[in-house]
Motif scaffolding. Structure first.
Motif, PDB file in Angstrom:
ATOM      1  N   LYS A   1       0.847  -1.182   0.000  1.00 12.07           N
ATOM      2  CA  LYS A   1       0.000   0.000   0.000  1.00 12.07           C
ATOM      3  C   LYS A   1       0.889   1.241   0.000  1.00 12.07           C
ATOM      4  O   LYS A   1       1.921   1.279   0.654  1.00 12.07           O
ATOM      5  CB  LYS A   1      -0.913   0.011   1.227  1.00 12.07           C
ATOM      6  CG  LYS A   1      -1.938  -1.113   1.254  1.00 12.07           C
ATOM      7  CD  LYS A   1      -2.839  -0.997   2.472  1.00 12.07           C
ATOM      8  CE  LYS A   1      -3.901  -2.091   2.468  1.00 12.07           C
ATOM      9  NZ  LYS A   1      -4.792  -1.983   3.645  1.00 12.07           N
ATOM     10  N   ARG A   2       0.462   2.252  -0.750  1.00  9.43           N
ATOM     11  CA  ARG A   2       1.181   3.531  -0.779  1.00  9.43           C
ATOM     12  C   ARG A   2       0.273   4.607  -0.218  1.00  9.43           C
ATOM     13  O   ARG A   2      -0.941   4.584  -0.439  1.00  9.43           O
ATOM     14  CB  ARG A   2       1.593   3.910  -2.201  1.00  9.43           C
ATOM     15  CG  ARG A   2       2.886   3.240  -2.662  1.00  9.43           C
ATOM     16  CD  ARG A   2       2.635   1.858  -3.124  1.00  9.43           C
ATOM     17  NE  ARG A   2       3.851   1.243  -3.665  1.00  9.43           N
ATOM     18  CZ  ARG A   2       3.910   0.006  -4.104  1.00  9.43           C
ATOM     19  NH1 ARG A   2       2.842  -0.755  -4.077  1.00  9.43           N
ATOM     20  NH2 ARG A   2       5.035  -0.491  -4.566  1.00  9.43           N
ATOM     21  N   MET A   3       0.883   5.573   0.479  1.00  9.77           N
ATOM     22  CA  MET A   3       0.096   6.568   1.186  1.00  9.77           C
ATOM     23  C   MET A   3       0.474   7.981   0.767  1.00  9.77           C
ATOM     24  O   MET A   3       1.656   8.333   0.682  1.00  9.77           O
ATOM     25  CB  MET A   3       0.305   6.429   2.697  1.00  9.77           C
ATOM     26  CG  MET A   3       0.013   5.044   3.261  1.00  9.77           C
ATOM     27  SD  MET A   3      -1.700   4.522   3.045  1.00  9.77           S
ATOM     28  CE  MET A   3      -2.530   5.673   4.152  1.00  9.77           C
ATOM     29  N   PHE A   4      -0.562   8.788   0.498  1.00  6.87           N
ATOM     30  CA  PHE A   4      -0.400  10.231   0.382  1.00  6.87           C
ATOM     31  C   PHE A   4      -0.306  10.836   1.787  1.00  6.87           C
ATOM     32  O   PHE A   4      -0.890  10.312   2.739  1.00  6.87           O
ATOM     33  CB  PHE A   4      -1.617  10.878  -0.279  1.00  6.87           C
ATOM     34  CG  PHE A   4      -1.722  10.667  -1.756  1.00  6.87           C
ATOM     35  CD1 PHE A   4      -0.714  11.070  -2.608  1.00  6.87           C
ATOM     36  CD2 PHE A   4      -2.854  10.089  -2.309  1.00  6.87           C
ATOM     37  CE1 PHE A   4      -0.823  10.903  -3.964  1.00  6.87           C
ATOM     38  CE2 PHE A   4      -2.982   9.916  -3.670  1.00  6.87           C
ATOM     39  CZ  PHE A   4      -1.960  10.330  -4.501  1.00  6.87           C
ATOM     40  N   TYR A   5       0.405  11.957   1.863  1.00  6.52           N
ATOM     41  CA  TYR A   5       0.379  12.731   3.099  1.00  6.52           C
ATOM     42  C   TYR A   5      -0.002  14.162   2.758  1.00  6.52           C
ATOM     43  O   TYR A   5       0.553  14.756   1.828  1.00  6.52           O
ATOM     44  CB  TYR A   5       1.732  12.726   3.811  1.00  6.52           C
ATOM     45  CG  TYR A   5       1.736  13.509   5.094  1.00  6.52           C
ATOM     46  CD1 TYR A   5       1.065  13.038   6.220  1.00  6.52           C
ATOM     47  CD2 TYR A   5       2.394  14.738   5.187  1.00  6.52           C
ATOM     48  CE1 TYR A   5       1.058  13.750   7.403  1.00  6.52           C
ATOM     49  CE2 TYR A   5       2.395  15.460   6.369  1.00  6.52           C
ATOM     50  CZ  TYR A   5       1.716  14.961   7.472  1.00  6.52           C
ATOM     51  OH  TYR A   5       1.706  15.676   8.646  1.00  6.52           O
ATOM     52  N   ASP A   6      -0.960  14.711   3.483  1.00  8.98           N
ATOM     53  CA  ASP A   6      -1.404  16.095   3.304  1.00  8.98           C
ATOM     54  C   ASP A   6      -0.812  16.930   4.437  1.00  8.98           C
ATOM     55  O   ASP A   6      -1.262  16.836   5.584  1.00  8.98           O
ATOM     56  CB  ASP A   6      -2.927  16.167   3.348  1.00  8.98           C
ATOM     57  CG  ASP A   6      -3.445  17.564   3.030  1.00  8.98           C
ATOM     58  OD1 ASP A   6      -2.646  18.523   3.091  1.00  8.98           O
ATOM     59  OD2 ASP A   6      -4.635  17.700   2.715  1.00  8.98           O
ATOM     60  N   PRO A   7       0.227  17.746   4.163  1.00 11.03           N
ATOM     61  CA  PRO A   7       0.858  18.528   5.237  1.00 11.03           C
ATOM     62  C   PRO A   7      -0.097  19.524   5.885  1.00 11.03           C
ATOM     63  O   PRO A   7       0.044  19.829   7.080  1.00 11.03           O
ATOM     64  CB  PRO A   7       2.000  19.251   4.517  1.00 11.03           C
ATOM     65  CG  PRO A   7       2.226  18.489   3.257  1.00 11.03           C
ATOM     66  CD  PRO A   7       0.890  17.950   2.865  1.00 11.03           C
ATOM     67  N   LYS A   8      -1.072  20.023   5.123  1.00  8.70           N
ATOM     68  CA  LYS A   8      -1.978  21.020   5.693  1.00  8.70           C
ATOM     69  C   LYS A   8      -2.873  20.414   6.762  1.00  8.70           C
ATOM     70  O   LYS A   8      -3.063  20.988   7.837  1.00  8.70           O
ATOM     71  CB  LYS A   8      -2.825  21.658   4.579  1.00  8.70           C
ATOM     72  CG  LYS A   8      -2.012  22.447   3.563  1.00  8.70           C
ATOM     73  CD  LYS A   8      -2.922  23.016   2.485  1.00  8.70           C
ATOM     74  CE  LYS A   8      -2.102  23.795   1.452  1.00  8.70           C
ATOM     75  NZ  LYS A   8      -2.959  24.330   0.356  1.00  8.70           N
ATOM     76  N   ASN A   9      -3.429  19.250   6.454  1.00 11.81           N
ATOM     77  CA  ASN A   9      -4.337  18.595   7.393  1.00 11.81           C
ATOM     78  C   ASN A   9      -3.648  17.551   8.261  1.00 11.81           C
ATOM     79  O   ASN A   9      -4.291  16.931   9.120  1.00 11.81           O
ATOM     80  CB  ASN A   9      -5.494  17.929   6.632  1.00 11.81           C
ATOM     81  CG  ASN A   9      -6.303  18.922   5.830  1.00 11.81           C
ATOM     82  OD1 ASN A   9      -6.548  20.038   6.289  1.00 11.81           O
ATOM     83  ND2 ASN A   9      -6.706  18.540   4.631  1.00 11.81           N
TER      84      ASN A   9
END
Length: 377
Positions: free
Chosen positions: A331-339
């Motif tokens: 599995k690959r994950m996005f990371y949202d720095p804002k949230n």
């Protein structure tokens, strides 16, 4: 539209997708000349780069895909590419470089360990096999690759750094690190000489910033970690110093390089503890390193590892950052720095697949020795 002034036609066509322009070449001779003109190709390329068209190349076994994921939801366009390399009966395929719509592809036949390297434009379906190296390296450890554009020559070059063992007659073998450069315009390799630095992991892709490829490296005595770049104009290595205040940057830490919003980026990963993300705001100035954010979410950092090449994938600033350690398929994950939140990148769930990096379609020619499209017709 044929009656419109030339500059208006160019302006309209330069905003069109590459796939459409390839079809438009058959509209008339005038459009064919226009769309294949080097000046127009450069204008269209600059438009594509400016639009940050986020397309990644993935693969499963022998299959290659382009995945358009430049959206804010899980909808995407997945296109299986016509693979011109199946005829070579390879066992492993790797995309080891990407620049302006061109891909550098390395094929390995596992039984013989022989490899073949190609430049490939998936959009125009042209490819060229690179000639054999001018020297044979016995017992080489690994190769580092980079595909770059030479701004003055307006040509494309492949940088290959080969680390290989040297039998010094003693029990403890030494090694050398040699640099070679392939120039597309001459279709030939040149030996540049030895590298004064050791590239840490040749299997990780080079990161292109300010027209130069960058790798994580160390001094030859392994006493200090650095960022190594190669200036293609003067054909010399340069050192980019790491930021201060990295904490205990011991060998239990992992470093990755990336490019975020055009800036050289450093990902400092302490397994199961934290992940710091730095950007160099003023290229080449050590003091301009700025820490963007720190990831500390648990248990995410316990079960996931940093991807080989983190990069900003979506226009909303999400970064492809982590991949699972044990899951099959991974599995690959996005990371949202804002949230400060993660979400999964869902592509080809039934297969194990690999992210090769960002990619934009272009009309850049290779002056190919073969065209897959032509052979299929």
């Amino acid at each position: 539209m044929l009656d419109l002034p030339q500059e208006i036609i160019i302006n309209i066509l330069s905003k069109m997708p590459t796939k459409s322009l390839i079809r438009f070449r058959s509209v008339c001779k005038h459009w064919q000349r226009l769309i294949t003109d080097p000046g127009f190709i450069e204008i269209h390329l600059n438009q594509s780069v400016g639009n940050k068209s986020s397309v990644i190349i993935t693969m499963d076994k022998l299959d290659l895909y382009s995945v358009n994921y430049d959206k804010h939801d899980d909808n995407m366009d997945i296109v299986k590419l016509d693979n011109p390399f199946l005829q070579f009966h390879y066992s492993i395929i790797s995309v080891v470089g990407s620049c302006n719509g061109l891909l550098l592809v390395d094929l390995i036949k596992s039984r013989s360990s022989l490899s073949m390297t190609f430049l490939w434009n998936p959009s125009t379906r042209e490819y060229r096999r690179l000639p054999h190296l001018p020297v044979e390296f016995k017992g080489h450890d690994f190769s580092s690759w980079a595909l770059v554009h030479h701004p003055k020559r307006k040509d494309y070059e492949v940088v290959r750094i080969v680390r290989y063992d040297v039998d010094n007659g003693l029990r403890n073998h030494s090694y050398r690190v040699e640099v070679l450069v392939y120039i597309l315009g001459t279709d030939s390799w040149r030996r540049i000489g030895d590298s004064p630095w050791h590239i840490d992991n040749g299997r990780l892709p080079a990161q292109l910033v300010a027209g130069a490829p960058h790798w994580m490296g160390t001094t030859r005595d392994l006493s200090r970690q650095i960022i190594v770049s190669f200036d293609v104009e003067i054909e010399e290595f340069q050192v980019v110093e790491l930021p201060n205040n990295l904490g205990d940057a011991g060998w239990e830490f992992e470093f990755r390089l990336g490019v975020l919003d055009g800036f050289l980026s450093l990902f400092h990963f302490a397994y199961a503890e934290y992940l710091d993300v730095w950007v160099m705001k003023d290229y080449g100035i050590k003091e301009s390193w700025t820490k963007l954010f720190t990831v500390t979410q648990q248990p995410m950092l316990q079960y996931y590892y940093i991807v080989s090449s983190p990069f900003e994938l979506l226009r909303n600033g999400e970064i492809l950052l982590l991949e699972s350690v044990d899951n099959e398929p991974r599995k690959r994950m996005f990371y949202d720095p804002k949230n400060q939140s993660f979400r999964e990148l869902k592509v080809l769930d039934e297969f194990d697949w690999f992210v090769m990096g960002s990619y934009i379609g272009s009309l850049v020619p290779i002056e190919a020795e073969d065209s897959f499209e032509g052979r299929q017709g």
